[in-house]
Each structure stands twice: as structure tokens, then as C-alpha cells.
Design a protein around this motif. Structure first.
Motif, short mmCIF file in Angstrom:
data_model
loop_
_atom_site.label_atom_id
_atom_site.label_comp_id
_atom_site.label_asym_id
_atom_site.label_seq_id
_atom_site.Cartn_x
_atom_site.Cartn_y
_atom_site.Cartn_z
N GLN A 19 18.80 -42.91 -76.23
CA GLN A 19 18.23 -41.57 -76.42
C GLN A 19 19.10 -40.49 -75.78
O GLN A 19 19.18 -39.37 -76.29
N GLY A 20 19.73 -40.82 -74.67
CA GLY A 20 20.46 -39.81 -73.91
C GLY A 20 21.96 -39.81 -74.13
O GLY A 20 22.69 -39.20 -73.33
N ALA A 21 22.42 -40.45 -75.18
CA ALA A 21 23.87 -40.57 -75.39
C ALA A 21 24.56 -39.22 -75.45
O ALA A 21 25.68 -39.05 -74.96
N ALA A 22 23.90 -38.21 -76.02
CA ALA A 22 24.54 -36.90 -76.16
C ALA A 22 24.51 -36.09 -74.88
O ALA A 22 25.41 -35.28 -74.63
N ILE A 23 23.49 -36.30 -74.03
CA ILE A 23 23.34 -35.47 -72.85
C ILE A 23 23.91 -36.13 -71.59
O ILE A 23 24.22 -35.45 -70.60
N LEU A 24 24.09 -37.45 -71.60
CA LEU A 24 24.59 -38.13 -70.41
C LEU A 24 25.98 -37.66 -69.98
O LEU A 24 26.25 -37.55 -68.78
N PRO A 25 26.92 -37.37 -70.91
CA PRO A 25 28.21 -36.83 -70.46
C PRO A 25 28.06 -35.51 -69.70
O PRO A 25 28.79 -35.27 -68.73
N LEU A 26 27.13 -34.65 -70.12
CA LEU A 26 26.87 -33.41 -69.38
C LEU A 26 26.31 -33.72 -68.00
O LEU A 26 26.72 -33.11 -67.00
N ALA A 27 25.37 -34.65 -67.93
CA ALA A 27 24.82 -35.05 -66.64
C ALA A 27 25.91 -35.59 -65.73
O ALA A 27 25.95 -35.30 -64.52
N ASP A 28 26.82 -36.38 -66.30
CA ASP A 28 27.92 -36.95 -65.52
C ASP A 28 28.84 -35.84 -65.00
O ASP A 28 29.25 -35.86 -63.83
N GLU A 29 29.16 -34.87 -65.84
CA GLU A 29 30.02 -33.76 -65.43
C GLU A 29 29.39 -32.97 -64.29
O GLU A 29 30.04 -32.67 -63.28
N ILE A 30 28.10 -32.65 -64.42
CA ILE A 30 27.41 -31.87 -63.39
C ILE A 30 27.33 -32.67 -62.09
O ILE A 30 27.60 -32.14 -61.00
N ALA A 31 26.99 -33.95 -62.20
CA ALA A 31 26.88 -34.78 -60.99
C ALA A 31 28.21 -34.84 -60.24
O ALA A 31 28.25 -34.74 -59.01
N ARG A 32 29.30 -34.98 -60.97
CA ARG A 32 30.61 -35.07 -60.33
C ARG A 32 30.99 -33.74 -59.68
O ARG A 32 31.54 -33.71 -58.57
N ARG A 33 30.73 -32.64 -60.37
CA ARG A 33 31.14 -31.33 -59.86
C ARG A 33 30.31 -30.90 -58.66
O ARG A 33 30.79 -30.11 -57.84
N LEU A 34 29.11 -31.41 -58.52
CA LEU A 34 28.29 -31.04 -57.36
C LEU A 34 28.86 -31.63 -56.07
O LEU A 34 28.62 -31.09 -54.99
N GLY A 35 29.56 -32.74 -56.17
CA GLY A 35 30.20 -33.31 -54.99
C GLY A 35 29.25 -33.91 -53.98
O GLY A 35 29.55 -33.97 -52.79
N LYS A 36 28.09 -34.39 -54.45
CA LYS A 36 27.09 -35.00 -53.57
C LYS A 36 26.93 -36.48 -53.93
O LYS A 36 27.32 -36.91 -55.02
#
Length: 551
Positions: free
Chosen positions: A299-316
């Protein structure tokens, strides 16, 4: 020589009086100069000891109450409580002090004790509005929803245009499963306070849950544009740490209604949208750990790359990294777990949208199971004995990807089917439930376990001692599965075949954990154990407690 007699009298203090210090302290308090206010109130209390008892009592009570209020704003709740109690010992008629002492207890997670203090304030003044509104919060915190509903109804009759009261009543109606009433109150709150995004998030979530997709999408879109973050305050102040949860409307998310309830940490839930880019620097300042809730790789194939980008950029630190979630489709999981000794994983084929049989390079052996990708539970999940029936099913769902799954017979010696669920939390592997039924398509809610004492006893035995069912060899297999999946929080549904092999049905972070088990009260401590482990894992990842070696 004439002598002049001199009369000796006690010297009159020339400094400020206790009343002056109280007045000046209140002026600093109103300006937000809390340290100066606290110093003046404490100086006033020192002077009170020099006053007569008759005048000192009221003055000391007022100074203690003012000092407690200042400590409250400084989040020094221990000092606040100490001074409220001192004021009430001197002047037990001070309604506001009873109420504020209740607030201290509510902020420190002692809601039941807070209720008694609010009731004492209301005994003295039944119309005291802060005590009534705060009593609602305490009743909700202790899950006394019916009483909270009655009190909220009375408050709304007095102030019908208070958006916060309608929103609170919406939450209470939702907990009481009065869904239409809940929506009505949230919609009224949204009209009265159109700038508040949280009411729209509630409307979206409820309408999505009852299948009103179009209305839910509209509510979510409005909410995200107003504010992409929904904040859930901690149950105590200050919060132990701060969580930023990544959430995607209309795709599979880890169920959090129970996990994120009554938390000592602050939770900010960020709704992901490709069209809206949040202020990541601001979010990073407000977060100690990131929890990715997008958990369905289909279900989340399209949105998971965005989640991954945000998670990495937050640096937490990140719990359930989106990149790892992408590797948990049913077919990918079957490949990842292949070859583990003592473990049987059904062969799984993915049929792309528009694709029909036969599959290139594969000879299908019947019977076969089939289901649409991205579905869970028993919906649209069926067994097919021949190619014609399977082809007809695939044609009906041709617009979406589908899975073909090899069935595995997992009947126990008594002819019944048993499906066990474990929840992995960090390094811990915790039992959650056992489902016993007569058919292969086994789901806990469709069993007869509520009316079968022997089934309940068997489940309780499994929860108390999983090793009574799963041997050390099985636990080694489960540990290997956990290592290969690599997520911080996920569940596994499994069984044992007649050769004592571990049979794996599903492994993902989509599995529901909840505490609404009135027919199975023996489950409660084991469900709480999962939440305790979840909270502790987040605390460790946030740096709020040391890493522990857990078994």
C-alpha cells in the motif's frame, strides 16, 4: 545638671511588608518574570514569621498559593505541590488551590488522585469551571468515558460555542463507539475553530475507518494544509522525551491507538503528502526519535521513499526505517526467510496488475491461495482447487497486484488449526495471542474462543509460558527471522506443522495490538508488557534511558 529622660521604643521596620512583596511578586508573575516573582514570594514568607498569628495565616496562604502558581509555570511540579499543600493547610477554603493541586497530579500521571482533588474543589464551589473542565481530562485519562460525557454535556449547555469542549466530547463519543455523534462534535468544533487542524484529522480518521473514503480524503487534505503535524501531549510535564511519528493517510500504518496512549513522551504525528514539504529543521528541533508508521510495503510503495528521505534528513534515530519496510512484501519475505532450518514459508508469487496465468517459468500446483496485494485478514482471500476458478478470481481483480500462495497444512493432532502471534519489540519477542479454530482461514475475531473455556486456558498457558509450546529450537528460528527482517517493531503470525516445523504466515509491522479484551481479561498483563517494552525501546532510542541487554 539637668537630665533629659529618653523614652526607648522598638524600631519599626522600614523595608517592604509581606503584603508589598506579594503585590510586587504578582506584578512580576503577570509579566512572566517568574524567577523574580518566586524570590519575592519567598521573601514575603520569611517576613510572615514576624507577624501575629491572626494576620499571618491568610497572608502565608496567599503567598504559598502564589509561589505554587509560579513553580507550576516553571514546570517545577514538586515545589508547586508542596506549596499548594501548605496553602491548603492554612486555608482549606481556597478552591483554586484544590484545583491546581489536582492539575499537578494530572500532569504527573496520577489522574485518579487528581479526581479526588477536583471533587473537593467542586464541593466547595460546584460552579468552579476550571475544576469541572479539568475533571473531564482526569475522567478521560482513567477511561471513565460515560461520566466524562455527562459532564461535557453540561458544560456545552452553558457554553455551546466552545470548540474545545465539542472536540473533547467527540473523542469521548469515539471511545464509546458513538461514531455519528463523534463526527458531529468534531465537525462542530471544526466550524467553531477553523484554524485547528486536529479536528479535521479526527474527522478524516473516523470517516476512513467507516469506509467513507471521499469524505475522509477531503478532511485529511484540509488538515494537512492547515498543519501537517498533530501533537499529542505527554501525560506528564515535562515530557520524558519527544517522538516524531511519520504517518501516511490511506495506506497501511502501524496501529497506534493503544501504543501511543497514556505516554510520558510527547508525540508529534506528521502526515506525509508529496505536495507538502514540512519544515524539517523545526521538526528536528522538536524530536528525539523518529518512528516510521508506514508499514505496508504494498500500500505504501509510493509514499515510503518520501518517508525514507524525511527520516534521513531529520538526522535522528529511526524506528522501523522505511527502507526496511519496503523489503517486507509477502513475496520478498518468502525469499528472505527461505532456507532457515526448521522453518516453512509458503512459496509466494506476485501477479502484477493486468497479468494473467500462466506465470512465466513456473508450473502451478493446486490447490492455491490467492489474495490482492496490500490486504490483510480474510477479505478477498480464498482457496482455489483448479486453474479456471483461480483465473476467474484474478480477472475480477485485474487492476491490482495479487499474490498466489502455496497452502501449508498446519492442523494440530486434534484436527483444529492454531495460529500464534508474537510481537518483536527491540530485542524482545513477546507473545500476544493464540487463535484456535476449525478452518484454515483462521482469524482471532472469527473464532469461538469467547465461549470456550478450554481454548482460553490454552491461550493463557501460551501467554504465560511460550516455551510450553515453542521449544528452544523454535525460538532460535524466530530469532533468525527477526534478524533477517531487521525491523525494530513488528509481528509474526505462525503455527507448527505435524513435524514440529515453524510455519510462517505473515511478518510485518501492520499487526494490531490493543487492550480491549473484556472477554479475555487474562490477556491484559501480556498486552501491557508489549506497550511497556515499546515505550522503553523508544526511550532508549531517544537517549532517555541506557541501552539494556534484554532477552
Amino acid at each position: 545638671m539637668s537630665l533629659t529622660s529618653t523614652a526607648f521604643s522598638p524600631q519599626v521596620p522600614t523595608g517592604p511588608s509581606a503584603a508589598d512583596l506579594l503585590r510586587r511578586g504578582r506584578e512580576h508573575y503577570r509579566r512572566g518574570e517568574l524567577k523574580d516573582a518566586i524570590a519575592l514570594f519567598q521573601a514575603g514568607l520569611a517576613l510572615v514569621t514576624m507577624m501575629s498569628i491572626a494576620t499571618a495565616t491568610d497572608m502565608a496562604a496567599d503567598l504559598h498559593a502564589a509561589l505554587a502558581n509560579a513553580f507550576m509555570l516553571c514546570d517545577d511540579l514538586d515545589s508547586a505541590a508542596e506549596n499548594y499543600k501548605a496553602a491548603l493547610r492554612l486555608a482549606p477554603h481556597l478552591v483554586a488551590c484544590w484545583c491546581n493541586l489536582g492539575n499537578v497530579h494530572l500532569k504527573t500521571g496520577m489522574a485518579q488522585q487528581a479526581i479526588a482533588l477536583y471533587l473537593e474543589a467542586l464541593r466547595l464551589n460546584p460552579a468552579h469551571r476550571p475544576s469541572r473542565t479539568n475533571l473531564v481530562q482526569a475522567l478521560v485519562a482513567t477511561r471513565q468515558y460515560v461520566l466524562a460525557q455527562v459532564l461535557l454535556g453540561e458544560l456545552i449547555e452553558e457554553v455551546p460555542d466552545d470548540a474545545s469542549l465539542h472536540a473533547e466530547l467527540g473523542k469521548v463519543c469515539f471511545e464509546l463507539k458513538q461514531i455519528e455523534d463523534a463526527i458531529a462534535h468534531f465537525e462542530r468544533a471544526a466550524v467553531l475553530a477553523p484554524e485547528r487542524a486536529d479536528n479535521l484529522y479526527w474527522i478524516g480518521a473516523i470517516r476512513q475507518a467507516i469506509g467513507e473514503t471521499e469524505a475522509a480524503e477531503t478532511a485529511y487534505e484540509r488538515a494537512v494544509r492547515l498543519h501537517p503535524v498533530l501533537r499529542r501531549p505527554a501525560t506528564r510535564s515535562p515530557a520524558s522525551f519527544r517522538v516524531l511519528a511519520l504517518f501516511a493517510p490511506f495506506v497501511g500504518n502501524t496501529p497506534i491507538a493503544y501504543l501511543f496512549r497514556d505516554c510520558a513522551y510527547q508525540t508529534d504525528i506528521l502526515s506525509l503528502s508529496p505536495s507538502i514539504r514540512p519544515d524539517l529543521a523545526s521538526l528536528a528541533r522538536e524530536a528525539d526519535v523518529v518512528v516510521n508508521l508506514v508499514c505496508d510495503a504494498d500500500q505504501g510503495a509510493a509514499i515510503l521513499p518520501l518517508a525514507d528521505e524525511i527520516a534521513r534528513r531529520l538526522g535522528k534515530p529511526v524506528v522501523n526505517e522505511p527502507e526496511k519496510i519496503l523489503r517486507t512484501t509477502r513475496d520478498a519475505t518468502a525469499v528472505a526467510l527461505a532456507g532457515i532450518p526448521g522453518c516453512r514459508v509458503p512459496r509466494t508469487w506476485r501477479i502484477a496488475a493486468g497479468q494473467v496465468l500462466p506465470l512465466p517459468g513456473s508450473e502451478l500446483t493446486f490447490p492455491l491461495l490467492a489474495r490482492p496485494a496490500g490486504t490483510h485478514g480474510g477479505d478477498f482471500f480464498a482457496r482455489f482447487e483448479d486453474r479456471d476458478a483461480l483465473t476467474a478470481f484474478l480477472a475480477e481483480r485485474a487492476s491490482e497486484d495479487r499474490y498466489l500462495i502455496e497452502p501449508i497444512d498446519y492442523r494440530s493432532a486434534d484436527g483444529r488449526f492454531r495460529k500464534y502471534r508474537f510481537i518483536f519489540v527491540g530485542e524482545q519477542m513477546l507473545p500476544y495471542h493464540l487463535a484456535i479454530g476449525d478452518g484454515w482461514k483462521l482469524h482471532r475475531d472469527s473464532t469461538d474462543m469467547a465461549s470456550q473455556d478450554w481454548m482460553q486456558r490454552e491461550e493463557e498457558q501460551f501467554l504465560r509460558d511460550p516455551k510450553s509450546v515453542f521449544t528452544a529450537r523454535h525460538h532460535d528460528v524466530l530469532r533468525t527471522i527477526g534478524s533477517r527482517i531487521g525491523l525494530d517493531y513488528f509481528g509474526i503470525d505462525c503455527a507448527l506443522d505435524d513435524q514440529e516445523n515453524l510455519v510462517v504466515f505473515e511478518v510485518n509491522a501492520s499487526m494490531l495490538v490493543h487492550d480491549e479484551n473484556p472477554d479475555f481479561p487474562y490477556k491484559d498483563p501480556f498486552v501491557r508488557r508489549i506497550k511497556t517494552a515499546f515505550d522503553a525501546m523508544l526511550a532508549r532510542r531517544a537517549g532517555a534511558m541506557p541501552e539494556l541487554g534484554l532477552n
